[in-house]
Design a protein around this motif. Structure first.
Motif, PDB file in Angstrom:
ATOM      1  N   ASP A  26       0.855  -1.197   0.000  1.00 31.56           N
ATOM      2  CA  ASP A  26       0.000   0.000   0.000  1.00 31.56           C
ATOM      3  C   ASP A  26       0.885   1.238   0.000  1.00 31.56           C
ATOM      4  N   LYS A  27       1.211   1.695  -1.189  1.00 27.75           N
ATOM      5  CA  LYS A  27       2.018   2.906  -1.353  1.00 27.75           C
ATOM      6  C   LYS A  27       1.677   3.486  -2.710  1.00 27.75           C
ATOM      7  N   ASP A  28       2.412   4.479  -3.135  1.00 27.52           N
ATOM      8  CA  ASP A  28       2.194   5.076  -4.447  1.00 27.52           C
ATOM      9  C   ASP A  28       2.832   4.192  -5.505  1.00 27.52           C
ATOM     10  N   ASN A  29       2.066   3.244  -6.022  1.00 25.45           N
ATOM     11  CA  ASN A  29       2.573   2.311  -7.027  1.00 25.45           C
ATOM     12  C   ASN A  29       2.369   2.847  -8.433  1.00 25.45           C
ATOM     13  N   THR A  30       3.236   2.389  -9.324  1.00 26.48           N
ATOM     14  CA  THR A  30       3.140   2.755 -10.728  1.00 26.48           C
ATOM     15  C   THR A  30       3.040   1.497 -11.576  1.00 26.48           C
ATOM     16  N   LEU A  31       2.837   1.696 -12.850  1.00 27.15           N
ATOM     17  CA  LEU A  31       2.802   0.580 -13.788  1.00 27.15           C
ATOM     18  C   LEU A  31       4.136  -0.176 -13.771  1.00 27.15           C
ATOM     19  N   ALA A  32       5.232   0.522 -13.561  1.00 29.53           N
ATOM     20  CA  ALA A  32       6.544  -0.128 -13.452  1.00 29.53           C
ATOM     21  C   ALA A  32       6.571  -1.080 -12.263  1.00 29.53           C
ATOM     22  N   ASP A  33       5.968  -0.692 -11.146  1.00 32.16           N
ATOM     23  CA  ASP A  33       5.903  -1.565  -9.966  1.00 32.16           C
ATOM     24  C   ASP A  33       5.100  -2.825 -10.262  1.00 32.16           C
ATOM     25  N   VAL A  34       4.030  -2.669 -11.032  1.00 33.49           N
ATOM     26  CA  VAL A  34       3.213  -3.834 -11.405  1.00 33.49           C
ATOM     27  C   VAL A  34       4.050  -4.807 -12.225  1.00 33.49           C
ATOM     28  N   LEU A  35       4.782  -4.299 -13.217  1.00 29.07           N
ATOM     29  CA  LEU A  35       5.607  -5.174 -14.056  1.00 29.07           C
ATOM     30  C   LEU A  35       6.713  -5.840 -13.243  1.00 29.07           C
ATOM     31  N   GLU A  36       7.323  -5.103 -12.326  1.00 28.72           N
ATOM     32  CA  GLU A  36       8.367  -5.683 -11.475  1.00 28.72           C
ATOM     33  C   GLU A  36       7.799  -6.777 -10.580  1.00 28.72           C
ATOM     34  N   ALA A  37       6.633  -6.543  -9.997  1.00 27.01           N
ATOM     35  CA  ALA A  37       6.005  -7.545  -9.136  1.00 27.01           C
ATOM     36  C   ALA A  37       5.598  -8.772  -9.937  1.00 27.01           C
ATOM     37  N   LEU A  38       5.166  -8.556 -11.151  1.00 26.36           N
ATOM     38  CA  LEU A  38       4.769  -9.655 -12.024  1.00 26.36           C
ATOM     39  C   LEU A  38       5.965 -10.566 -12.312  1.00 26.36           C
ATOM     40  N   VAL A  39       7.101  -9.964 -12.651  1.00 30.27           N
ATOM     41  CA  VAL A  39       8.308 -10.748 -12.942  1.00 30.27           C
ATOM     42  C   VAL A  39       8.854 -11.401 -11.665  1.00 30.27           C
ATOM     43  N   ALA A  40       8.754 -10.714 -10.526  1.00 27.84           N
ATOM     44  CA  ALA A  40       9.217 -11.295  -9.266  1.00 27.84           C
ATOM     45  C   ALA A  40       8.374 -12.519  -8.885  1.00 27.84           C
ATOM     46  N   THR A  41       7.078 -12.455  -9.183  1.00 32.56           N
ATOM     47  CA  THR A  41       6.180 -13.561  -8.863  1.00 32.56           C
ATOM     48  C   THR A  41       6.296 -14.696  -9.865  1.00 32.56           C
ATOM     49  N   TYR A  42       6.510 -14.346 -11.132  1.00 32.73           N
ATOM     50  CA  TYR A  42       6.611 -15.328 -12.218  1.00 32.73           C
ATOM     51  C   TYR A  42       7.898 -15.079 -12.993  1.00 32.73           C
ATOM     52  N   PRO A  43       9.039 -15.591 -12.507  1.00 29.49           N
ATOM     53  CA  PRO A  43      10.335 -15.302 -13.137  1.00 29.49           C
ATOM     54  C   PRO A  43      10.419 -15.689 -14.620  1.00 29.49           C
TER      55      PRO A  43
END
Length: 108
Positions: A26-43
């Protein structure tokens, strides 16, 4: 914060499903954060998203809540609770995939 991420071919095959929900801090997330989290979750997505070798380019089109979002501006595009990100590989010819987005958003 929860963000829905829908993926077209061939990305969804690396994940095993066409839509997932990502939990972000819960912070000021951006589309870049979404892509980073996606790759971190699914390498496996890293090589699908950017290819391999010397030329690591992003060939996909990003949509945020049905609107095209620029990959080069991803760090400046804010996301909020409940937003939906769609990642598609662009296809040349025709005009059907934009209308497909319109049909899907109307069916909700």
């Amino acid at each position: 914060m929860r963000i829905k991420v829908r993926m077209g071919e061939p990305l969804w095959k690396a994940v095993g499903q066409k839509m997932i929900t990502l939990a972000l801090p819960d912070k000021d997330n951006t589309l870049a954060d979404v892509l980073e989290a996606l790759v971190a979750t699914y390498p496996n997505l890293e090589s699908e998203l950017h290819g391999s070798g010397e030329r690591r380019e992003f060939y996909y089109t990003l949509f945020l809540n049905g609107q095209i979002a620029s990959f080069s501006e991803r760090a400046k595009v804010p996301v909020q609770e409940g937003d939906e990100v769609l990642i598609l590989l662009p296809v040349a010819g025709g005009s059907g995939y934009i209308s497909l987005l319109d049909e899907e958003s109307q069916s909700r």
